[in-house]
Design a protein around this motif. Structure first.
Motif, PDB file in Angstrom:
ATOM      1  N   ALA A   1       0.842  -1.207   0.000  1.00  0.00           N
ATOM      2  CA  ALA A   1       0.000   0.000   0.000  1.00  0.00           C
ATOM      3  C   ALA A   1       0.870   1.247   0.000  1.00  0.00           C
ATOM      4  CB  ALA A   1      -0.887  -0.017   1.244  1.00  0.00           C
ATOM      5  N   SER A   2       0.270   2.336  -0.398  1.00  0.00           N
ATOM      6  CA  SER A   2       0.955   3.627  -0.399  1.00  0.00           C
ATOM      7  C   SER A   2       1.356   4.001   1.028  1.00  0.00           C
ATOM      8  CB  SER A   2      -0.026   4.675  -0.947  1.00  0.00           C
ATOM      9  OG  SER A   2       0.527   5.954  -0.853  1.00  0.00           O
TER      10      SER A   2
ATOM     11  N   ASN B   1      -6.222   8.971  -3.957  1.00  0.00           N
ATOM     12  CA  ASN B   1      -6.395   8.834  -2.503  1.00  0.00           C
ATOM     13  C   ASN B   1      -7.274   9.987  -2.029  1.00  0.00           C
ATOM     14  OD1 ASN B   1      -6.015   9.087   0.278  1.00  0.00           O
ATOM     15  ND2 ASN B   1      -3.820   9.478   0.133  1.00  0.00           N
TER      16      ASN B   1
ATOM     17  N   LYS C   1      -9.205   5.154  -3.881  1.00  0.00           N
ATOM     18  CA  LYS C   1      -9.043   4.683  -2.502  1.00  0.00           C
ATOM     19  C   LYS C   1      -9.823   5.611  -1.592  1.00  0.00           C
ATOM     20  CE  LYS C   1      -5.392   3.546   0.782  1.00  0.00           C
ATOM     21  NZ  LYS C   1      -3.947   3.648   1.042  1.00  0.00           N
TER      22      LYS C   1
ATOM     23  N   PHE D   1     -10.485  -0.205   2.718  1.00  0.00           N
ATOM     24  CA  PHE D   1     -10.609   1.236   2.892  1.00  0.00           C
ATOM     25  C   PHE D   1      -9.259   1.802   3.309  1.00  0.00           C
ATOM     26  CE2 PHE D   1     -15.008  -0.107   3.923  1.00  0.00           C
ATOM     27  CZ  PHE D   1     -15.701   0.673   3.008  1.00  0.00           C
ATOM     28  N   ASN D   2      -9.109   3.099   3.127  1.00  0.00           N
ATOM     29  CA  ASN D   2      -7.952   3.751   3.704  1.00  0.00           C
ATOM     30  C   ASN D   2      -8.121   3.790   5.217  1.00  0.00           C
ATOM     31  OD1 ASN D   2      -5.597   5.192   4.004  1.00  0.00           O
ATOM     32  ND2 ASN D   2      -6.165   6.813   2.571  1.00  0.00           N
ATOM     33  N   ARG D   3      -7.014   3.798   5.930  1.00  0.00           N
ATOM     34  CA  ARG D   3      -7.069   3.980   7.387  1.00  0.00           C
ATOM     35  C   ARG D   3      -6.364   5.310   7.643  1.00  0.00           C
ATOM     36  NH1 ARG D   3      -3.980   2.766  11.977  1.00  0.00           N
ATOM     37  NH2 ARG D   3      -5.219   2.063  13.752  1.00  0.00           N
TER      38      ARG D   3
ATOM     39  N   PRO E   1      -0.572   4.665  14.561  1.00  0.00           N
ATOM     40  CA  PRO E   1      -0.668   4.720  13.097  1.00  0.00           C
ATOM     41  C   PRO E   1      -0.888   3.346  12.461  1.00  0.00           C
ATOM     42  CG  PRO E   1       1.625   4.978  13.788  1.00  0.00           C
ATOM     43  CD  PRO E   1       0.811   4.935  15.037  1.00  0.00           C
ATOM     44  N   TYR E   2      -0.630   2.287  13.222  1.00  0.00           N
ATOM     45  CA  TYR E   2      -0.669   0.959  12.616  1.00  0.00           C
ATOM     46  C   TYR E   2      -1.931   0.180  13.010  1.00  0.00           C
ATOM     47  CZ  TYR E   2       4.166   2.287  12.017  1.00  0.00           C
ATOM     48  OH  TYR E   2       5.299   2.989  11.694  1.00  0.00           O
ATOM     49  N   SER E   3      -2.443  -0.557  12.047  1.00  0.00           N
ATOM     50  CA  SER E   3      -3.638  -1.378  12.299  1.00  0.00           C
ATOM     51  C   SER E   3      -3.237  -2.704  12.948  1.00  0.00           C
ATOM     52  CB  SER E   3      -4.342  -1.666  10.975  1.00  0.00           C
ATOM     53  OG  SER E   3      -3.559  -2.560  10.196  1.00  0.00           O
TER      54      SER E   3
ATOM     55  N   GLN F   1      -4.042  -5.219  -0.093  1.00  0.00           N
ATOM     56  CA  GLN F   1      -2.953  -4.274   0.144  1.00  0.00           C
ATOM     57  C   GLN F   1      -2.466  -4.404   1.588  1.00  0.00           C
ATOM     58  OE1 GLN F   1      -3.680  -0.196  -0.947  1.00  0.00           O
ATOM     59  NE2 GLN F   1      -4.060  -0.719  -3.093  1.00  0.00           N
TER      60      GLN F   1
ATOM     61  N   CYS G   1       0.257  -2.794   4.658  1.00  0.00           N
ATOM     62  CA  CYS G   1       1.098  -1.668   5.071  1.00  0.00           C
ATOM     63  C   CYS G   1       1.587  -1.903   6.500  1.00  0.00           C
ATOM     64  CB  CYS G   1       0.301  -0.374   4.960  1.00  0.00           C
ATOM     65  SG  CYS G   1       1.074   1.046   5.714  1.00  0.00           S
TER      66      CYS G   1
END
Ligand SMILES: Cc1cc2nc3c(=O)[nH]c(=O)nc-3n(C[C@H](O)[C@H](O)[C@H](O)COP(=O)(O)O)c2cc1C
Length: 351
Positions: A20-21, A132, A169, A219-221, A239-241, A288, A290
């Protein structure tokens, strides 16, 4: 023999795992490492209009802008060209260096920028674009359909300027995502029933058709909002899922698969091979990743692909298409199960 290859927006991917970006894809070295680690495709870090605007401000800070003098105009234009220059270079270098598809990503605010940067990225050699859209509809006077129009208008702006595959996105904060997804993801969209800012002369009154998105990334987070109770200041959240964040995108992928004609890329909360399997069963074309790469290193991609292969072997699947979408709502005999939201003992076994 397991074959993980897949088509995504018309691009040939050796596997469905996309980086992912994010910061891991912001440099040529980062892109190379992702490719070496086995990525099926790479989305570059987004080019942000805000970032470009800040660079331009810095450049023109010392120039008297009252009345927009000639030198101000010159420097302003020069600054805008300068802003994305490094990004365009990265797109070109990445294309020359790695043999996986390179998807450029942009995040714009003002309408005219979307089309402008999309054209420049296409010229730099990107295989596809990911738009995005980070849009927090907090103004009370903005209706749900105004918000939908905004998304459609941005897609239209980019779509009609470049020939590349375009992925959209989005975040999960949309009133009726199924309705919007249908507007964005179908092959031909009649329009524009929205802001006419992007229509050419004479187009405002007539019915025009244009192609929808080639893919939706769900989805974007977004950057998380938090408050520090010790300093009484705003603070950023984690910041991280984790894998626990998979459920909202998983539900929407399973609801939309087979209903929109564009591809679906699952994003957020995919940390291991089983998370990837879940999204593919729900109907995702690609997945994706990240946060898991930040947490575990790029080697995690090899592990995810190995777990996916093992799972397919166990279940006698040779191709992704053998099981993709098997658990989507459209193929279910119990579609109501996909819409269940409440804890009702007789239905979900707990209360
Ligand atoms: C440090 C960081 C930077 C990110 N930068 C971008 C970005 O520039 N553009 C974008 O579309 N998403 C960006 N994202 C969001 C990720 O691409 C991804 O959609 C999100 O983290 C959810 O996936 P995950 O659960 O695998 O982390 C970023 C995420 C992180 C953690």
């Amino acid at each position: 023999m397991i074959d993980l290859s897949t088509s995504y927006m018309g691009l040939d991917l050796k596997n469905p795992l996309i980086v992912a970006s994010c910061g891991l894809t912001k440099s040529l070295r980062g892109v190379q490492k992702c490719a070496e680690a086995g990525a099926g495709a790479i989305v570059l870090k987004s080019l942000f209009e805000e970032q470009i605007a800040a660079e331009v401000d810095e450049l023109t800070r010392h120039v008297d802008s009252v009345g927009h003098t000639e030198s101000f105009e010159y420097l302003h234009g020069y600054g805008e060209a300068l802003g994305p220059r490094e990004y365009l270079q990265l797109v070109g270098d990445a294309k020359k260096t790695v043999d996986v598809p390179i998807i450029a990503s942009i995040n714009c605010i003002t309408d005219q920028r979307w089309a402008d940067y999309a054209k420049r990225l296409a010229a730099a050699g990107a295989d596809a674009l990911e738009i995005n859209i980070g849009f927090l509809p907090h103004a009370a006077e903005l209706s749900g359909s105004d918000v939908e129009d905004r998304y459609t208008s941005i897609l239209y702006a980019v779509r009609t300027q470049v020939d590349l595959p375009v992925a959209l996105k989005v975040g999960p904060y949309i009133s009726n995502f199924a309705h919007l997804a249908e507007r964005l993801g179908i092959d031909r969209v009649a329009g524009p029933a929205f802001s006419v800012g992007w229509c050419g002369p004479g187009e405002t009154e007539k019915e025009i058709t244009w192609q929808g998105a080639d893919a939706l990334v769900l989805f974007n987070r977004f950057y998380n909002f938090d408050i520090d109770v010790d300093t009484l200041q705003l603070a950023g959240g984690n910041p991280y899922s984790t894998s626990a964040d998979i459920h909202v995108p998983l539900r929407w992928i399973s609801l939309l698969a087979g209903r929109v004609s564009c591809d679906l890329a699952a994003a957020t909360g995919i940390h291991d091979g089983w998370d990837a399997v879940k999204q593919l069963l729900a109907g995702a074309t690609t997945v994706q990743v990240c946060s898991t790469l930040y947490r575990n290193g790029l080697g995690q991609m090899g592990l995810i692909l190995e777990q996916l292969r093992e799972w397919m072997q166990e279940h006698d699947f040779a191709l992704l298409s053998d099981f993709r979408g098997q658990l989507s709502q459209v193929r279910s005999e119990h579609p109501g199960d996909y819409e269940r939201l409440q804890y009702i003992k007789a239905l979900v076994g707990m209360e």
